[in-house]
Design a protein around this motif. Structure first.
Motif, PDB file in Angstrom:
ATOM      1  N   LEU A 183     -50.227  -1.938  -0.883  1.00  0.00           N
ATOM      2  CA  LEU A 183     -51.647  -1.642  -1.107  1.00  0.00           C
ATOM      3  C   LEU A 183     -51.839  -0.697  -2.289  1.00  0.00           C
ATOM      4  O   LEU A 183     -52.827  -0.802  -3.020  1.00  0.00           O
ATOM      5  CB  LEU A 183     -52.255  -1.025   0.168  1.00  0.00           C
ATOM      6  N   GLY A 189     -54.783   2.435   3.959  1.00  0.00           N
ATOM      7  CA  GLY A 189     -53.366   2.433   4.291  1.00  0.00           C
ATOM      8  C   GLY A 189     -53.054   3.676   5.103  1.00  0.00           C
ATOM      9  O   GLY A 189     -53.388   4.791   4.696  1.00  0.00           O
ATOM     10  N   ASP A 196     -46.641  -2.803   3.803  1.00  0.00           N
ATOM     11  CA  ASP A 196     -48.040  -3.130   3.485  1.00  0.00           C
ATOM     12  C   ASP A 196     -48.753  -1.955   2.836  1.00  0.00           C
ATOM     13  O   ASP A 196     -49.563  -2.142   1.919  1.00  0.00           O
ATOM     14  CB  ASP A 196     -48.777  -3.555   4.760  1.00  0.00           C
ATOM     15  N   THR A 198     -60.524  -0.846   3.034  1.00  0.00           N
ATOM     16  CA  THR A 198     -59.182  -0.906   3.606  1.00  0.00           C
ATOM     17  C   THR A 198     -58.492   0.430   3.420  1.00  0.00           C
ATOM     18  O   THR A 198     -58.554   1.020   2.335  1.00  0.00           O
ATOM     19  CB  THR A 198     -58.347  -2.016   2.927  1.00  0.00           C
TER      20      THR A 198
END
Length: 416
Positions: A53, A314, A49, A312
């Motif tokens: 990203l 990471g 993920d 968001t």
């Protein structure tokens, strides 16, 4: 898990974040928490993920391209003096990012970095010589910090007398607990930008063979950096060009103190330094979080929906310990191969200074091991102070003691 249980910016979290992010990886890989100023933030903790990203077009760097008009109205006020800094590469998307990266890459060349090898080596030796007679030092203050700071300021052409100012200013910037500036940080940024504007005017009148002059004159297809873009670029290079490497050297040496067999193995086999530095980058994650991205639409990952416009992050430090990618990820293995860590990012946002950071880390660690023996921490590891930061993970100080190798007793002392 409720976000009130931990603060991702705090020194307490940075001291040992790995058990917590492992728990998130296993059960809540898309996790909503909040920054200290109550800004909601989504954490992605699995390797796949985080890597996605970095390339996912549903997420953008420029929040103005993602947020609704209502969300933008609720954004904290940004002082006008900060607005030029929004033109930096980390906060822009293509095509603006592509143009800026092309221009700076033209000036910040691999050959420029290669030419610095001898200078980095001589500087590492000079810094160690200054503390050898004491048999102890603060490895951050006396070695890990000044080495990359001096190198990036020399590359840019900043006068020697001014280089110490930059760490004070950049330290305030990287310790921010949210992306919005605070009253504590504003004076430091104001002084930083005022200095840079004067420095650029000097370079325009008196060009030199340095990176600042190259950036002022760099052109690509008739394009140039605007004054705001130049300001943001050098601001970014000065901060990113030393803060991350300080953490690589400091965190890396702490990991070796905690794994004395690995330290001895590297001391006796210095040719292993390249794989050792890659493993220290993975194991300690000097840059712990990706810089922020914003969902330009509702995005569903693992059944959890990240609403449009929300931030968001990471979690690189979690991705680098993902058990589905790395064998025994919580073990330090300085011979690990392959080592697909994400510490320098991927894709269009891959770290421009990765080659320089690797070189500085390799030379700094090998030189320290070669010139000393009996290296040990002077305090318990759990008493060390970690610096608050959203993105970075680094020590405030690392007190060590050592014995001097016999050959060093014959070397003349030098001064910077």
């Amino acid at each position: 898990m409720d976000h009130s249980q931990f603060n991702i910016v705090s020194p307490q979290f940075k001291a040992n974040p790995f058990p917590l992010v492992a728990s998130l990886r296993a059960s809540q890989p898309v996790f909503r928490t909040a920054l200290p100023d109550k800004t909601p933030v989504w954490l992605l903790t699995r390797y796949e993920d985080v890597a996605t990203l970095l390339k996912d077009e549903r997420f953008v760097k420029d929040k103005r391209k993602a947020m609704t008009a209502e969300q933008l109205r609720k954004m904290p006020w940004v002082p006008p003096m900060f607005r030029p800094l929004e033109r930096n590469m980390l906060d822009l998307d293509p095509p603006d990012h592509t143009r800026l990266r092309t221009l700076v890459h033209k000036a910040f060349t691999p050959s420029l970095v290669a030419r610095m090898r001898d200078r980095i080596q001589s500087l590492a030796d000079e810094l160690l010589t200054q503390v050898m007679h004491k048999g102890e030092c603060d490895l951050i203050r006396d070695y890990a910090l000044p080495l990359p700071m001096i190198i990036i300021t020399e590359i840019l052409g900043v006068p020697t007398r001014d280089r110490n100012k930059f760490h004070k200013w950049s330290k305030a910037v990287v310790s921010l607990s949210s992306p919005s500036p605070t009253l504590r940080v504003i004076p430091n940024v104001w002084m930083f930008l005022r200095y840079l504007r004067r420095f650029f005017e000097t370079r325009r009148r008196d060009p030199r063979n340095d990176l600042a002059t190259a950036l002022i004159t760099a052109e690509e297809a008739g394009d140039k950096l605007s004054r705001d873009e130049l300001l943001a670029m050098v601001f970014l290079l000065l901060i990113a060009g030393h803060e991350t490497t300080v953490n690589l050297i400091g965190n890396g040496m702490l990991a070796l103190f905690e794994h004395p067999d690995a330290m001895d193995r590297l001391r006796h086999n210095p040719v292993m330094i390249k794989s050792a530095v890659e493993e220290l980058l993975r194991y300690t994650s000097p840059v712990f979080m990706l810089t922020e991205r914003y969902a330009r639409e509702d995005v569903t990952i693992h059944g959890v929906t990240i609403p449009r416009g929300e931030m968001t992050l990471g979690v690189i430090g979690s991705a680098n310990r993902d058990e589905t990618v790395f064998h025994k990820p919580d073990e330090l293995d300085i011979t690990r191969e392959p080592n697909r860590h994400l510490s320098f990012g991927q894709g269009i946002h891959f770290c421009l200074g990765a080659t320089l950071a690797r070189l500085e880390g390799e030379i700094a660690i090998n030189t320290l091991l070669r010139r000393t023996s009996g290296l040990r921490l002077r305090v318990a590891p759990d008493s060390l102070r970690w610096r608050p930061s959203i993105m970075l993970r680094g020590l405030d100080a690392l007190p060590i003691s050592f014995s001097v190798q016999r050959t060093d007793l014959l070397e003349p002392r030098s001064s910077l």
